[in-house]
Write a protein that holds these residues in place. Sequence first.
Motif, PDB file in Angstrom:
ATOM      1  N   ASP A 240       0.651  -1.344   0.139  1.00  0.00           N
ATOM      2  CA  ASP A 240       0.422  -0.414   0.451  1.00  0.00           C
ATOM      3  C   ASP A 240       0.807   1.352   0.358  1.00  0.00           C
ATOM      4  O   ASP A 240       1.938   1.289   1.202  1.00  0.00           O
ATOM      5  CB  ASP A 240      -1.115   0.154   1.067  1.00  0.00           C
ATOM      6  CG  ASP A 240      -2.080   1.245   1.061  1.00  0.00           C
ATOM      7  OD1 ASP A 240      -1.741   2.336   0.459  1.00  0.00           O
ATOM      8  OD2 ASP A 240      -2.931   1.338   2.594  1.00  0.00           O
ATOM      9  N   PRO A 241       1.471   2.348  -1.191  1.00  0.00           N
ATOM     10  CA  PRO A 241       2.164   3.234  -1.241  1.00  0.00           C
ATOM     11  C   PRO A 241       1.807   4.157   0.240  1.00  0.00           C
ATOM     12  O   PRO A 241       2.541   5.013   0.502  1.00  0.00           O
ATOM     13  CB  PRO A 241       1.303   3.855  -2.029  1.00  0.00           C
ATOM     14  CG  PRO A 241       0.341   3.345  -3.267  1.00  0.00           C
ATOM     15  CD  PRO A 241       0.497   1.668  -2.819  1.00  0.00           C
TER      16      PRO A 241
ATOM     17  N   GLN B 150       4.995  -0.351   6.857  1.00  0.00           N
ATOM     18  CA  GLN B 150       4.329  -1.221   7.450  1.00  0.00           C
ATOM     19  C   GLN B 150       4.456  -2.258   6.870  1.00  0.00           C
ATOM     20  O   GLN B 150       4.602  -4.137   7.059  1.00  0.00           O
ATOM     21  CB  GLN B 150       2.640  -0.937   7.605  1.00  0.00           C
ATOM     22  CG  GLN B 150       1.884  -2.602   8.680  1.00  0.00           C
ATOM     23  CD  GLN B 150       2.466  -2.230   9.691  1.00  0.00           C
ATOM     24  OE1 GLN B 150       3.940  -1.422  10.535  1.00  0.00           O
ATOM     25  NE2 GLN B 150       2.467  -3.092  10.618  1.00  0.00           N
ATOM     26  N   SER B 151       4.071  -2.397   5.199  1.00  0.00           N
ATOM     27  CA  SER B 151       4.344  -3.650   4.475  1.00  0.00           C
ATOM     28  C   SER B 151       5.517  -4.162   4.114  1.00  0.00           C
ATOM     29  O   SER B 151       5.481  -5.129   4.240  1.00  0.00           O
ATOM     30  CB  SER B 151       3.677  -2.962   3.137  1.00  0.00           C
ATOM     31  OG  SER B 151       2.721  -2.479   2.901  1.00  0.00           O
ATOM     32  N   ARG B 152       6.417  -3.662   4.470  1.00  0.00           N
ATOM     33  CA  ARG B 152       8.066  -3.976   4.927  1.00  0.00           C
ATOM     34  C   ARG B 152       8.401  -5.074   6.389  1.00  0.00           C
ATOM     35  O   ARG B 152       8.801  -5.856   6.128  1.00  0.00           O
ATOM     36  CB  ARG B 152       8.598  -2.331   4.979  1.00  0.00           C
ATOM     37  CG  ARG B 152       8.706  -1.506   2.988  1.00  0.00           C
ATOM     38  CD  ARG B 152      10.062  -2.822   2.366  1.00  0.00           C
ATOM     39  NE  ARG B 152       8.933  -4.254   1.765  1.00  0.00           N
ATOM     40  CZ  ARG B 152       8.367  -4.019   0.484  1.00  0.00           C
ATOM     41  NH1 ARG B 152       8.242  -2.443   0.418  1.00  0.00           N
ATOM     42  NH2 ARG B 152       7.596  -4.893   0.154  1.00  0.00           N
TER      43      ARG B 152
END
Length: 217
Positions: free
Chosen positions: A131-132, A137-139
């Motif tokens: 999510d750009p 948090q995606s990482r």
Amino acid sequence: MLSTLQHNVCDKVREEGGDGDHTIWATSLCSDEVTNSFHYFTQQMAGPGPFILGGITGLPFAGVTGMKAFLSHVPTGGKAMIVYGPHIGVTQEGELGKVRRKNRDGHSTCCGSITAAVDSIRVHASGVQDDPLDYQQSRVIEHLNAHREDILAADRPVKVATDRAFEAIEQKLERILDKALPDFPGIQVFLVGGIEINTDWDQEDYFDLRTYRWIES
Ligand SMILES: [Zn+2]
């Protein structure tokens, strides 16, 4: 306790011929305001404060570009120090992953990013879509999802996730330094890595020290 660690670190820097006027410092700590309990170093080092390499959880999101910028700011003939690691709260009752904050009723999660990532990998076995608007948090989820089974099988998943987060932060920092440091020959960098343990807002925090060494290009 943090004050003891801070005094010892300053002594260690001086042992290597460094002094506060010629040593700058950076952090790769979580964005959470409770990690500012290292502020003592600001009075002991050059510069108005630390160069911020970290984002949520403490992963070094500033990357190679950020590291090179930091190293290019080292005073002439001086040294650098990086304090890094994730953090975890502990309540008076011994509950991990929560902390009591000033003027706030009850407890809140700490680290909120790691706790949310554990909740996410519990629900989504294959991780999450990038999510750009939430890429950090995606990482974090990507790193912890690699240890999904160990984390979810643990009695205290947030504790295990915090350990895995430390490893991810340290490995990323080492890879970034491998790329950045050769451009700055002769600069010594003092690495101070560990897990910050946050307690009630009016109590001193702790640091579970895991790495304490100098490196040089
Ligand atoms: Zn955090």
